[in-house]
Motif scaffolding. Structure first.
Motif, PDB file in Angstrom:
ATOM      1  N   LEU A  72       0.826  -1.202   0.000  1.00 51.56           N
ATOM      2  CA  LEU A  72       0.000   0.000   0.000  1.00 51.56           C
ATOM      3  C   LEU A  72       0.861   1.253   0.000  1.00 51.56           C
ATOM      4  O   LEU A  72       0.557   2.233  -0.703  1.00 51.56           O
ATOM      5  N   ILE A  73       1.945   1.260   0.790  1.00 50.04           N
ATOM      6  CA  ILE A  73       2.863   2.407   0.798  1.00 50.04           C
ATOM      7  C   ILE A  73       3.491   2.591  -0.578  1.00 50.04           C
ATOM      8  O   ILE A  73       3.594   3.717  -1.097  1.00 50.04           O
ATOM      9  N   ASN A  74       3.928   1.494  -1.197  1.00 49.23           N
ATOM     10  CA  ASN A  74       4.524   1.572  -2.529  1.00 49.23           C
ATOM     11  C   ASN A  74       3.530   2.106  -3.545  1.00 49.23           C
ATOM     12  O   ASN A  74       3.866   2.948  -4.385  1.00 49.23           O
ATOM     13  N   LEU A  75       2.309   1.615  -3.495  1.00 51.61           N
ATOM     14  CA  LEU A  75       1.269   2.072  -4.417  1.00 51.61           C
ATOM     15  C   LEU A  75       0.983   3.549  -4.207  1.00 51.61           C
ATOM     16  O   LEU A  75       0.971   4.339  -5.168  1.00 51.61           O
ATOM     17  N   ALA A  76       0.757   3.941  -2.949  1.00 57.14           N
ATOM     18  CA  ALA A  76       0.369   5.323  -2.661  1.00 57.14           C
ATOM     19  C   ALA A  76       1.482   6.305  -3.005  1.00 57.14           C
ATOM     20  O   ALA A  76       1.209   7.417  -3.483  1.00 57.14           O
ATOM     21  N   TYR A  77       2.749   5.939  -2.773  1.00 60.08           N
ATOM     22  CA  TYR A  77       3.842   6.862  -3.114  1.00 60.08           C
ATOM     23  C   TYR A  77       3.907   7.094  -4.623  1.00 60.08           C
ATOM     24  O   TYR A  77       4.100   8.230  -5.080  1.00 60.08           O
ATOM     25  N   ARG A  78       3.736   6.050  -5.403  1.00 60.78           N
ATOM     26  CA  ARG A  78       3.777   6.211  -6.856  1.00 60.78           C
ATOM     27  C   ARG A  78       2.585   7.009  -7.369  1.00 60.78           C
ATOM     28  O   ARG A  78       2.691   7.705  -8.371  1.00 60.78           O
ATOM     29  N   LEU A  79       1.476   6.899  -6.675  1.00 58.39           N
ATOM     30  CA  LEU A  79       0.299   7.660  -7.080  1.00 58.39           C
ATOM     31  C   LEU A  79       0.385   9.125  -6.664  1.00 58.39           C
ATOM     32  O   LEU A  79      -0.099  10.006  -7.382  1.00 58.39           O
ATOM     33  N   LEU A  80       1.017   9.407  -5.530  1.00 52.34           N
ATOM     34  CA  LEU A  80       0.986  10.750  -4.967  1.00 52.34           C
ATOM     35  C   LEU A  80       2.302  11.509  -5.090  1.00 52.34           C
ATOM     36  O   LEU A  80       2.316  12.739  -5.012  1.00 52.34           O
ATOM     37  N   GLY A  81       3.422  10.792  -5.223  1.00 48.27           N
ATOM     38  CA  GLY A  81       4.714  11.469  -5.312  1.00 48.27           C
ATOM     39  C   GLY A  81       5.184  12.062  -3.999  1.00 48.27           C
ATOM     40  O   GLY A  81       6.131  12.835  -3.963  1.00 48.27           O
ATOM     41  N   ASP A  91      -0.231  -0.789 -15.260  1.00 46.46           N
ATOM     42  CA  ASP A  91       1.071  -0.991 -15.890  1.00 46.46           C
ATOM     43  C   ASP A  91       2.190  -1.254 -14.875  1.00 46.46           C
ATOM     44  O   ASP A  91       3.142  -1.968 -15.193  1.00 46.46           O
ATOM     45  N   VAL A  92       2.086  -0.678 -13.693  1.00 43.15           N
ATOM     46  CA  VAL A  92       3.142  -0.859 -12.694  1.00 43.15           C
ATOM     47  C   VAL A  92       2.815  -2.011 -11.754  1.00 43.15           C
ATOM     48  O   VAL A  92       3.681  -2.839 -11.453  1.00 43.15           O
ATOM     49  N   PHE A  93       1.563  -2.091 -11.307  1.00 42.65           N
ATOM     50  CA  PHE A  93       1.193  -3.116 -10.323  1.00 42.65           C
ATOM     51  C   PHE A  93       0.364  -4.256 -10.903  1.00 42.65           C
ATOM     52  O   PHE A  93      -0.041  -5.161 -10.166  1.00 42.65           O
ATOM     53  N   CYS A  94       0.116  -4.221 -12.200  1.00 37.38           N
ATOM     54  CA  CYS A  94      -0.496  -5.344 -12.925  1.00 37.38           C
ATOM     55  C   CYS A  94      -1.903  -5.702 -12.448  1.00 37.38           C
ATOM     56  O   CYS A  94      -2.310  -6.863 -12.508  1.00 37.38           O
ATOM     57  N   HIS A  95      -2.655  -4.714 -11.989  1.00 37.39           N
ATOM     58  CA  HIS A  95      -4.044  -4.974 -11.639  1.00 37.39           C
ATOM     59  C   HIS A  95      -4.889  -4.983 -12.912  1.00 37.39           C
ATOM     60  O   HIS A  95      -4.704  -4.126 -13.781  1.00 37.39           O
TER      61      HIS A  95
END
Length: 308
Positions: free
Chosen positions: A26-35, A141-145
């Motif tokens: 979740l941290i990895n996802l949120a950082y890539r989404l929010l910067g 593309d990054v997390f393959c959902h």
């Protein structure tokens, strides 16, 4: 989201295990989404709060807590991206994503995996996307959902999400026409840049910069820096020589990894006061620096305090 009609009440709260297991994702996802790691941490906290706001019965009825957490975190980030655009209109100067050192957090569950999808050049391009494009692209593309899952987060059809991701890919390719140099070669270019900067050798600096090189700084109104982007190799080189003349004698330049790529940090009186991220483009005639990002906003350097 799949719901079981008859939840098994005998098992322990699945959400607790899921939160522990999924927190890093979740941290990895949120950082890539929010910067922003600070905003990512807030988004994950909000996701966990929403989980525990439900009754135990409601939580037990969720078949896949991990999928539920990802869906909610994605929606929280989508909302934050919309409000962030408004906030950044009043931001003092240029806004640059929060830079990350190696081993960002003491807790491994909070660490961001440093790969090409968190490179500063990539994150800066993501800032140009619409919130929906960014969420669709990063999730797929990054997390393959699958787009069916993305659609549930974005609130559009899977076909519409496919179009959003496709549009994002085109814009990313257009913004980054030159491939990045391999990390080993980039490190050599950054090291040469550091030496030329310390020597105040303007000719050597120009030779290391792409003719159309740009430098952008982010002080957020909390630290002095140049207010507008600097364009052109000679202009950038002259600005860096001027910085060398102004730099206090107690400032030390160190080679460090910034968002998984070779970079520099300036340390003064034991504290990191500036982080420099570089975009080194591959060129058969010689790799050159195309972009330099200078982060001086102290709010974005809080994870650099313990960096040796």
């Amino acid at each position: 989201m799949t719901i079981r009609s008859e939840p098994d009440r005998s098992r322990r709260d699945p959400g607790l295990d899921a939160i522990v297991r999924e927190r890093r994702h979740l941290i990895n996802l949120a950082y890539r989404l929010l910067g922003s790691l600070a905003e990512a941490e807030d988004a994950v906290q909000e996701t966990c709060t929403r989980w525990y706001a439900m009754s135990r019965r409601e939580r037990d009825a969720i078949e896949s807590p991990g999928a539920w957490l990802t869906t909610v975190a994605g929606r929280v980030c989508l909302n934050l991206l919309g409000s962030a655009r408004v906030r950044r209109e009043t931001y003092v100067g240029e806004w640059i994503p929060e830079p990350l050192p190696d081993g960002t957090a003491a807790d491994p569950a909070d660490r961001v995996t440093l790969d090409e999808s968190v490179g500063m050049a990539f994150l800066v391009v993501l800032e140009s996307l619409t919130p929906a494009e960014r969420v669709a692209f990063v999730l797929h593309d990054v997390f393959c959902h699958p787009f069916a899952d993305v659609a549930e987060i974005v609130g559009r059809t899977p076909a519409a999400c496919r179009q959003l991701a496709s549009s994002a890919r085109r814009r990313i390719r257009a913004a980054r026409p030159s491939p990045a140099a391999p990390a080993g070669r980039s490190a050599g270019v950054v090291r040469d840049f550091k030496r030329a900067w310390e020597a105040k050798d303007i000719g050597a600096l120009i030779a290391l910069l792409d003719p159309d090189a740009t430098a952008v700084a982010d002080g957020g109104g909390l630290a002095a820096t140049f207010p507008r982007p600097i364009e052109g190799a000679e202009q950038v080189a002259r600005a860096w020589v001027e910085l060398a003349h102004r730099r206090p004698g107690t400032t030390v330049l160190l080679e460090r990894t910034v968002n998984g790529q070779p970079g520099l940090v300036a340390r003064q009186d034991g504290a990191v006061v500036t982080v420099f991220a570089f975009d080194v483009a591959f060129d058969v005639a010689g790799d050159r620096i195309k972009r330099i990002w200078v982060i001086r906003n102290p709010d974005k350097l809080r994870h650099w305090g313990a960096v040796p």
